[in-house]
Write an enzyme that holds these catalytic residues in place. Structure first.
Site, mmCIF file in Angstrom:
data_model
loop_
_atom_site.group_PDB
_atom_site.id
_atom_site.type_symbol
_atom_site.label_atom_id
_atom_site.label_comp_id
_atom_site.label_asym_id
_atom_site.label_seq_id
_atom_site.Cartn_x
_atom_site.Cartn_y
_atom_site.Cartn_z
ATOM 1 N N ARG A 129 0.861 -1.183 0.000
ATOM 2 C CA ARG A 129 0.000 0.000 0.000
ATOM 3 C C ARG A 129 0.895 1.228 0.000
ATOM 4 N NH1 ARG A 129 -2.596 2.917 4.807
ATOM 5 N NH2 ARG A 129 -4.590 3.761 4.118
ATOM 6 N N GLU A 183 -5.379 -0.719 7.831
ATOM 7 C CA GLU A 183 -4.363 -0.174 8.725
ATOM 8 C C GLU A 183 -4.491 -0.831 10.089
ATOM 9 O OE1 GLU A 183 -3.817 4.000 9.303
ATOM 10 O OE2 GLU A 183 -4.213 4.489 7.195
ATOM 11 N N GLU A 234 -9.072 7.483 5.578
ATOM 12 C CA GLU A 234 -9.772 7.607 6.858
ATOM 13 C C GLU A 234 -10.798 8.738 6.821
ATOM 14 O OE1 GLU A 234 -6.780 5.603 10.102
ATOM 15 O OE2 GLU A 234 -6.648 7.778 9.865
#
Length: 346
Positions: A66, A263, A157
């Site tokens: 990522r 994450e 996020e």
């Protein structure tokens, strides 16, 4: 003999399905700072011998990388050229690639979603057009370099929205949805006759079932087309392992979407739990045990919707979050690197 043949056939088909599912499972690492570290002479080591960091991860079963992308960073390395070069290195070693758009010149997270400086002062419609064009043009650049991402995050996020104040939540849901659609449309416009990368929507509520329900129920009223729900989970912020299990199981059953824990991390030395009880010791063994347990939760998500897990920045030395990495202060890899060995080696 017929019965034995049927049983053998069923077993063979089951094995094929298992192998296919194993191949699809994402064992990932966000290695966005790795190239900067190596370019500056930092040596990552295994058994005290220096190795390219992507080789260390590949040899232990990691199959996805990522990488974050900032628009025009001034203090951090993650611009388009840097990210393309790191993607090339990873793709050459067989990694698949998840591209994380922050739509900012710096960190975008629930506490801040800064508009790129070049986009300041624009109207909502102008920002939507810029998101579309920027997404399209950068993905075309990745494709031209033969490192097209296999999955794309539209924002990072984004539980509190993106590109503040335009898409700030909860007050600007209409604007926020329009920005998401602009990014997704940019992805589709970039591919020409090539395959479309999977689209991820990523929030930071891995242990919060109620918020996750609120967010995706509301999002679904806008008919936004995406493939994967991404979550962040850090136990000192997001709750217990039971909270994580409850949230992800509920999410799988309610939305019927693939889920990736995109994450997570834990410290190998004391950092977050100096004044309260820790779920695991903040030690190298505790770090490994944490990943083992979180991985079991992902594997147990109903209906095979748990598609993978990514550790956030396991190769970022000399940063404020360095205790969350896979490498000690001397650059030697820690026991956590071996968690997936038993799943991929045969």
């Amino acid at each position: 003999m017929k019965k034995l043949y049927k049983l053998t056939l069923v077993f063979a088909l089951s094995l094929i399905c298992f192998q296919m599912n194993s191949q699809e499972y994402m064992i990932g690492a966000d290695l966005s700072f790795a190239k900067e570290a190596e370019d500056n002479g930092y040596a990552f080591k295994e058994n005290k011998k220096s190795k390219k960091v992507v080789e260390i991860f590949r040899e232990h079963g990691y199959n996805w990388i990522r990488l974050r992308l900032f628009h025009s960073p001034t203090e951090l390395p993650n611009n388009l050229t840097y990210t393309i070069n790191l993607a090339k290195e990873a793709k050459q070693r067989g990694f698949k690639f998840l591209l994380d758009y922050h739509y900012s010149d710096t960190w975008a997270d629930p506490a801040k979603q800064h508009v790129p400086k070049a986009w300041e002062g624009k109207t909502q419609k102008e920002i939507e057009n810029l998101v579309y064009e920027y997404t399209k043009e950068t993905l075309e650049a990745f494709r031209k370099a033969n490192v097209s991402p296999d999955m794309v995050q539209i924002g990072n996020e984004i539980s509190t929205g993106m590109l503040w104040p335009y898409g700030k939540l909860p007050e600007n849901w209409d604007n926020f949805a329009a920005l998401l659609k602009a990014g997704i449309n940019g992805v589709y416009a970039s591919v020409a006759n090539n395959s479309v990368p999977k689209i991820m929507i990523h929030i930071d509520k891995g242990g919060n079932k109620e918020f996750t329900k609120y967010f995706f129920d509301k999002l679904n009223t806008y008919n936004i087309q995406f493939d994967v729900i991404g979550q962040s989970y850090y136990p000192w912020w997001h709750g217990s392992l039971l909270d994580l299990k409850d949230c992800l199981h509920y999410t799988a059953l309610r939305y019927d979407k693939d889920i990736v824990l995109v994450e997570t991390a834990y410290n190998y030395a004391q950092a977050e739990y100096s004044s309260k009880p820790a779920p695991f010791p903040e030690t190298p063994q505790g770090q490994k045990d944490f990943l083992e347990e979180v991985h079991k939760i992902i594997l147990g998500i109903p209906n095979n919707k748990g598609k993978g897990i990514f550790w956030w920045e396991p190769a970022a030395p000399n940063k404020s979050f360095s205790n969350r990495t896979y490498f000690d202060k001397d650059g030697n890899v820690l026991p956590v690197i071996t968690v997936f060995d038993k799943y991929v080696r045969y």
